[in-house]
Design a protein around this motif. Sequence first.
Motif, PDB file in Angstrom:
ATOM      1  N   PHE A  14       0.882  -1.180   0.001  1.00  0.00           N
ATOM      2  CA  PHE A  14       0.056  -0.167  -0.002  1.00  0.00           C
ATOM      3  C   PHE A  14       0.834   1.419   0.116  1.00  0.00           C
ATOM      4  O   PHE A  14       1.917   1.196   0.247  1.00  0.00           O
ATOM      5  N   PHE A  15       0.309   2.410  -0.391  1.00  0.00           N
ATOM      6  CA  PHE A  15       0.767   3.546  -0.625  1.00  0.00           C
ATOM      7  C   PHE A  15       2.040   4.140   0.487  1.00  0.00           C
ATOM      8  O   PHE A  15       2.983   4.540   0.272  1.00  0.00           O
ATOM      9  N   GLU A  16       1.351   4.050   1.699  1.00  0.00           N
ATOM     10  CA  GLU A  16       2.474   4.153   2.904  1.00  0.00           C
ATOM     11  C   GLU A  16       3.257   3.269   3.539  1.00  0.00           C
ATOM     12  O   GLU A  16       4.235   3.864   4.295  1.00  0.00           O
ATOM     13  N   ASN A  17       3.435   2.278   2.880  1.00  0.00           N
ATOM     14  CA  ASN A  17       4.314   0.880   3.307  1.00  0.00           C
ATOM     15  C   ASN A  17       5.896   1.616   3.164  1.00  0.00           C
ATOM     16  O   ASN A  17       6.180   2.176   2.114  1.00  0.00           O
ATOM     17  N   ASN A  18       6.720   1.348   3.939  1.00  0.00           N
ATOM     18  CA  ASN A  18       8.058   1.415   3.910  1.00  0.00           C
ATOM     19  C   ASN A  18       8.784   0.456   3.881  1.00  0.00           C
ATOM     20  O   ASN A  18      10.043   0.333   3.577  1.00  0.00           O
ATOM     21  N   VAL A  19       8.360  -0.738   4.196  1.00  0.00           N
ATOM     22  CA  VAL A  19       8.913  -1.873   4.441  1.00  0.00           C
ATOM     23  C   VAL A  19       8.008  -3.240   3.897  1.00  0.00           C
ATOM     24  O   VAL A  19       6.710  -3.128   4.698  1.00  0.00           O
ATOM     25  N   CYS A  20       8.670  -4.112   3.319  1.00  0.00           N
ATOM     26  CA  CYS A  20       7.626  -5.108   3.002  1.00  0.00           C
ATOM     27  C   CYS A  20       7.281  -6.201   4.374  1.00  0.00           C
ATOM     28  O   CYS A  20       8.448  -6.422   4.820  1.00  0.00           O
ATOM     29  N   GLY A  21       6.076  -6.118   4.713  1.00  0.00           N
ATOM     30  CA  GLY A  21       5.760  -7.037   5.871  1.00  0.00           C
ATOM     31  C   GLY A  21       6.253  -8.647   5.566  1.00  0.00           C
ATOM     32  O   GLY A  21       6.265  -9.344   6.904  1.00  0.00           O
ATOM     33  N   ARG A  22       6.251  -9.022   4.551  1.00  0.00           N
ATOM     34  CA  ARG A  22       6.586 -10.310   4.092  1.00  0.00           C
ATOM     35  C   ARG A  22       8.013 -10.577   4.085  1.00  0.00           C
ATOM     36  O   ARG A  22       8.710 -11.530   4.726  1.00  0.00           O
ATOM     37  N   ARG A 103       2.708  13.700  11.513  1.00  0.00           N
ATOM     38  CA  ARG A 103       2.929  12.316  10.602  1.00  0.00           C
ATOM     39  C   ARG A 103       1.447  12.191   9.933  1.00  0.00           C
ATOM     40  O   ARG A 103       1.121  11.699   8.768  1.00  0.00           O
ATOM     41  N   VAL A 104       0.318  12.419  10.623  1.00  0.00           N
ATOM     42  CA  VAL A 104      -1.078  12.237  10.002  1.00  0.00           C
ATOM     43  C   VAL A 104      -1.135  13.141   8.914  1.00  0.00           C
ATOM     44  O   VAL A 104      -1.780  12.948   8.006  1.00  0.00           O
ATOM     45  N   THR A 105      -0.654  14.362   9.216  1.00  0.00           N
ATOM     46  CA  THR A 105      -0.882  15.529   8.017  1.00  0.00           C
ATOM     47  C   THR A 105      -0.276  15.078   6.843  1.00  0.00           C
ATOM     48  O   THR A 105      -0.735  15.271   5.987  1.00  0.00           O
ATOM     49  N   GLU A 106       0.922  14.618   7.064  1.00  0.00           N
ATOM     50  CA  GLU A 106       1.793  14.211   5.865  1.00  0.00           C
ATOM     51  C   GLU A 106       1.042  13.240   5.089  1.00  0.00           C
ATOM     52  O   GLU A 106       1.055  13.174   3.792  1.00  0.00           O
ATOM     53  N   ILE A 107       0.620  12.162   5.785  1.00  0.00           N
ATOM     54  CA  ILE A 107      -0.026  11.199   5.087  1.00  0.00           C
ATOM     55  C   ILE A 107      -1.123  11.695   4.108  1.00  0.00           C
ATOM     56  O   ILE A 107      -1.229  11.519   2.846  1.00  0.00           O
ATOM     57  N   ALA A 108      -1.930  12.525   4.482  1.00  0.00           N
ATOM     58  CA  ALA A 108      -3.164  13.349   3.565  1.00  0.00           C
ATOM     59  C   ALA A 108      -2.270  14.097   2.498  1.00  0.00           C
ATOM     60  O   ALA A 108      -2.627  14.048   1.286  1.00  0.00           O
ATOM     61  N   LYS A 109      -1.163  14.878   2.946  1.00  0.00           N
ATOM     62  CA  LYS A 109      -0.587  15.682   1.904  1.00  0.00           C
ATOM     63  C   LYS A 109       0.182  14.858   0.931  1.00  0.00           C
ATOM     64  O   LYS A 109      -0.251  15.221  -0.562  1.00  0.00           O
TER      65      LYS A 109
END
Length: 364
Positions: A14-22, A103-109
């Motif tokens: 997904f868009f906000e991921n920074n590490v693959c969970g698998r 952090r929440v604001t930057e997700i939206a931006k």
Amino acid sequence: MRLFLCKSCGQTLFFENNVCGRCGYALGFSADTLSLLTLETLEAGLQPLGGGQLFSYCRNAGHGVCNWLVPKAAAHLDGLCIACRHNQTIPDLTIDENLTAWRVTEIAKHRLFYSLLRLKLPLKNLADAPVLGFAFNFLSDPPEPGPRILTGHNEGLITINLKEADDAMRERFRKEMGEPYRTLLGHFRHEIGHYYWNLLVRDGGRLQACRAVFGDDTLDYAEALQTHYEQGPPPEWEQNYISAYASSHPWEDFAESWAHYLHIADTLETASAFGLGIHPYRMDENLLHADINFDPYKAKTVGQLIQAWLPLTFAMNALNRSMGHADSYPFVLSETVIGKLSFIHHLVQGQIGEEALKMPPAQV
């Protein structure tokens, strides 16, 4: 919003991921390719699996607010990605709650910037282009008693009150304002609409075309807002406006319509990414059926968007009610409102000039 795949293990991302969970590989978003890249760490920098140019993370990744990449060749400038370079003022990060809110604001931006990039709209930075650019101030209210920071736009400078990142405070503001809907992403989409009115309409030679659709923007703005807050919207406003606030002044009507156009495009892209189709059991009414299998950012007409949007919102609202929640999309799209969305659609597609006065009404 698109879905993405890990190039190492095939995991859905997904868009906000920074590490693959698998598989644990690092991930980063490339604004140039609008893709979430699977990265390996080399001594010289971050490189996508399979090769390619080297990147570094945006400098704001160190605060946990950004997962976008900066090409190594350009990292010497300021180390910020294209989205974060538009920040003029960030919160005081020595205050813990400010970092959380930012952090929440930057997700939206960043979601806003994704849509702007998909639409290939101009993204001039206010620091680099003081006349034509835009930037953001993220500010906190001063200690009480004191004036509240107002979220708004002023000649390219967009101010966001960090309290809008707090769900409880935002819900309080929503009730105080009598609004059916209020989100942080909605604020970004609305305020950037004011900026693009300046850039594409006022400075783009499209004032007469816009006035033919939204009305006379030379009306006194402060007086119009005061009248709206004192007297409320006009009777039967739903027939002509997407929201009560849109009825206050043509500038707000444009910004509200702009925001809803982005709501529609981004949500339809998400629905398409999940392969959604809306086909109610034993119902033949065409209005309730849709196959969402197209790119909404490349739709030829707004009618194509609306034909998919109406069934999707009927389904979303019904699902929300089944969970005991309010409607996800509590708005009515009248024929007049669809005409305004059509104007926005042609404007962002670069098809609006003075000839827009002759533009036929949107067909649904």
